[in-house]
Write an enzyme that holds these catalytic residues in place. Sequence first.
Site, PDB file in Angstrom:
ATOM      1  CB  CYS A 112      -0.942   0.006   1.197  1.00 27.25           C
ATOM      2  SG  CYS A 112      -2.007  -1.429   1.216  1.00 27.25           S
ATOM      3  CG  HIS A 253      -2.935   3.491   2.297  1.00 30.57           C
ATOM      4  ND1 HIS A 253      -3.644   3.079   1.195  1.00 30.57           N
ATOM      5  CD2 HIS A 253      -2.865   2.420   3.125  1.00 30.57           C
ATOM      6  CE1 HIS A 253      -3.976   1.816   1.352  1.00 30.57           C
ATOM      7  NE2 HIS A 253      -3.527   1.392   2.508  1.00 30.57           N
ATOM      8  CG  ASN A 283      -6.412  -0.837   1.604  1.00 22.00           C
ATOM      9  OD1 ASN A 283      -5.748  -0.452   0.646  1.00 22.00           O
ATOM     10  ND2 ASN A 283      -5.866  -1.337   2.692  1.00 22.00           N
TER      11      ASN A 283
HETATM   12  O1  UT7 Z   1      -3.008  -1.021   4.077  1.00 23.97           O
HETATM   13  C1  UT7 Z   1      -2.921  -1.776   5.240  1.00 23.97           C
HETATM   14  C2  UT7 Z   1      -3.936  -2.868   5.072  1.00 23.97           C
HETATM   15  N1  UT7 Z   1      -4.572  -3.333   6.232  1.00 23.97           N
HETATM   16  C3  UT7 Z   1      -5.272  -2.591   7.088  1.00 23.97           C
HETATM   17  O2  UT7 Z   1      -5.347  -1.408   7.034  1.00 23.97           O
HETATM   18  C4  UT7 Z   1      -5.983  -3.334   8.155  1.00 23.97           C
HETATM   19  C5  UT7 Z   1      -5.832  -2.707   9.499  1.00 23.97           C
HETATM   20  N2  UT7 Z   1      -6.748  -3.315  10.438  1.00 23.97           N
HETATM   21  C6  UT7 Z   1      -8.053  -3.003  10.438  1.00 23.97           C
HETATM   22  O3  UT7 Z   1      -8.504  -2.191   9.661  1.00 23.97           O
HETATM   23  C7  UT7 Z   1      -8.909  -3.657  11.478  1.00 23.97           C
HETATM   24  O4  UT7 Z   1      -8.105  -4.421  12.329  1.00 23.97           O
HETATM   25  C8  UT7 Z   1     -10.031  -4.529  10.876  1.00 23.97           C
HETATM   26  C9  UT7 Z   1     -11.073  -3.647  10.208  1.00 23.97           C
HETATM   27  C10 UT7 Z   1      -9.458  -5.516   9.884  1.00 23.97           C
HETATM   28  C11 UT7 Z   1     -10.722  -5.297  11.995  1.00 23.97           C
HETATM   29  O5  UT7 Z   1     -11.226  -4.387  12.951  1.00 23.97           O
HETATM   30  P1  UT7 Z   1     -10.919  -4.615  14.497  1.00 23.97           P
HETATM   31  O6  UT7 Z   1     -11.638  -3.560  15.231  1.00 23.97           O
HETATM   32  O7  UT7 Z   1      -9.423  -4.710  14.671  1.00 23.97           O
HETATM   33  O8  UT7 Z   1     -11.622  -5.992  14.764  1.00 23.97           O
HETATM   34  P2  UT7 Z   1     -10.986  -7.328  15.354  1.00 23.97           P
HETATM   35  O9  UT7 Z   1     -10.099  -7.983  14.361  1.00 23.97           O
HETATM   36  O10 UT7 Z   1     -10.419  -7.004  16.700  1.00 23.97           O
HETATM   37  O11 UT7 Z   1     -12.281  -8.192  15.527  1.00 23.97           O
HETATM   38  C12 UT7 Z   1     -13.325  -7.834  16.424  1.00 23.97           C
HETATM   39  C13 UT7 Z   1     -14.449  -8.853  16.290  1.00 23.97           C
HETATM   40  C14 UT7 Z   1     -13.975 -10.290  16.307  1.00 23.97           C
HETATM   41  O12 UT7 Z   1     -14.911 -11.049  17.020  1.00 23.97           O
HETATM   42  P3  UT7 Z   1     -14.602 -11.529  18.509  1.00 23.97           P
HETATM   43  O13 UT7 Z   1     -13.314 -12.319  18.410  1.00 23.97           O
HETATM   44  O14 UT7 Z   1     -14.436 -10.258  19.299  1.00 23.97           O
HETATM   45  O15 UT7 Z   1     -15.798 -12.335  18.856  1.00 23.97           O
HETATM   46  C15 UT7 Z   1     -13.981 -10.686  14.849  1.00 23.97           C
HETATM   47  O16 UT7 Z   1     -14.197 -12.068  14.677  1.00 23.97           O
HETATM   48  O17 UT7 Z   1     -15.116  -8.675  15.044  1.00 23.97           O
HETATM   49  C16 UT7 Z   1     -15.167  -9.902  14.337  1.00 23.97           C
HETATM   50  N3  UT7 Z   1     -15.073  -9.641  12.914  1.00 23.97           N
HETATM   51  C17 UT7 Z   1     -16.138  -9.344  12.161  1.00 23.97           C
HETATM   52  N4  UT7 Z   1     -17.445  -9.230  12.437  1.00 23.97           N
HETATM   53  C18 UT7 Z   1     -18.275  -8.896  11.446  1.00 23.97           C
HETATM   54  C19 UT7 Z   1     -13.977  -9.615  12.141  1.00 23.97           C
HETATM   55  N5  UT7 Z   1     -14.300  -9.291  10.870  1.00 23.97           N
HETATM   56  C20 UT7 Z   1     -15.637  -9.134  10.852  1.00 23.97           C
HETATM   57  C21 UT7 Z   1     -16.563  -8.797   9.849  1.00 23.97           C
HETATM   58  N6  UT7 Z   1     -17.862  -8.680  10.193  1.00 23.97           N
HETATM   59  N7  UT7 Z   1     -16.180  -8.563   8.581  1.00 23.97           N
END
Ligand code: UT7
Length: 326
Positions: A112, A253, A283
């Site tokens: 990215c 970005h 993204n």
């Molecule tokens: O250019 C760089 C590229 N990458 C990025 O920029 C990614 C950076 N990271 C992020 O943007 C975030 O970490 C995410 C958007 C990917 C995830 O958000 P988060 O607030 O960090 O969520 P998390 O991974 O801590 O997950 C929270 C909960 C989990 O459930 P439990 O374990 O708390 O029960 C996940 O299983 O949300 C759940 N979850 C979802 N729920 C609904 C994860 N993905 C999803 C989804 N829909 N798509």
Amino acid sequence: MRSLIAGTGSYAPAKILTNADIEKLVDTSDQWIVERTGIRQRHVAAPEEATSDLALAAARRALESAKLDPADVEMIVVGTVTPDYQFPSVAAVVQGKLGNKKAFAFDLTAACAGSLYALSIADRFVSTGAVKNALVIGADALTRITDWTDRNTCILFGDGAGAMVLRPTDEPGRGVLTTRLHTDGSLVSILLMPGGGSRDPLSQKVLDERSHFVKMNGREVFKVAVRALVESCREVLAAEGLTPADVKHVIAHQANKRILDATLERLEIPASRCWMNLEKYGNTSAASVPMTLDEANRAGWFQPGDPILMMAIGGGMAWGASIVRW
Ligand code: UT7
């Protein structure tokens, strides 16, 4: 002598995939995606559209806006992680389709951060007089390497391309000023496409493990991203003797609205100075910075001499920031 961004262009494929469409593929909701990322929809390349097609469309628009004949381009550099082929480069395909014979053309991989890396490399050639102009492109079709069964990643990505034309300038107070690039290779494992390369060539095992798709530890990426972006923005501002209050515009970005909000808050730059479009495109990897720059430019956001802070981070982890005076 400095390099001036003399033209910008961008392209997003026609097909739109909304959060509601993704609700039909994985267990997620529009509300979750909007709250956690800010993304509402993304554009998806048509089956016959490859990364070079997106790149070419953006390049043509940038050349038109810079009033530069495609035949006169002397350098083409494309940031991408989704090339048409393992080799040759997307840049070579674009050069051929532009009917250009003059430019040396190559791709670079910084995920990215690819277009910021490409801008920095091209700037070195233009500002030293080694070339008279350069075409810098960020182009990715990330949906081609997205696992549509993985709700952790498939909600995030979209396809697109952005381009910039660099030309030398002696005008005081204008041009690309300081760029700083960084890499932390100890973080390779938190964001990568593990299969299909020389470590684990395409095989039935790779297909079964779905390792030819993006794998990401989102939480780790999030933490590293905010810290790294804040540090490198402070670094370029200090190098230019600027404070966050001097920054007129931010072109960042578009990874996640929460990453950008946290970064801007720590830098004490009002969020209103940062052009946002991730709700429309998601993204788009290397395309994100030049697509955002082009959108803001075409909306008349910049005046000559305006200080613009640019920043990006991606797999590697690779990141950087740049101060440009428009
Ligand atoms: O250019 C760089 C590229 N990458 C990025 O920029 C990614 C950076 N990271 C992020 O943007 C975030 O970490 C995410 C958007 C990917 C995830 O958000 P988060 O607030 O960090 O969520 P998390 O991974 O801590 O997950 C929270 C909960 C989990 O459930 P439990 O374990 O708390 O029960 C996940 O299983 O949300 C759940 N979850 C979802 N729920 C609904 C994860 N993905 C999803 C989804 N829909 N798509």
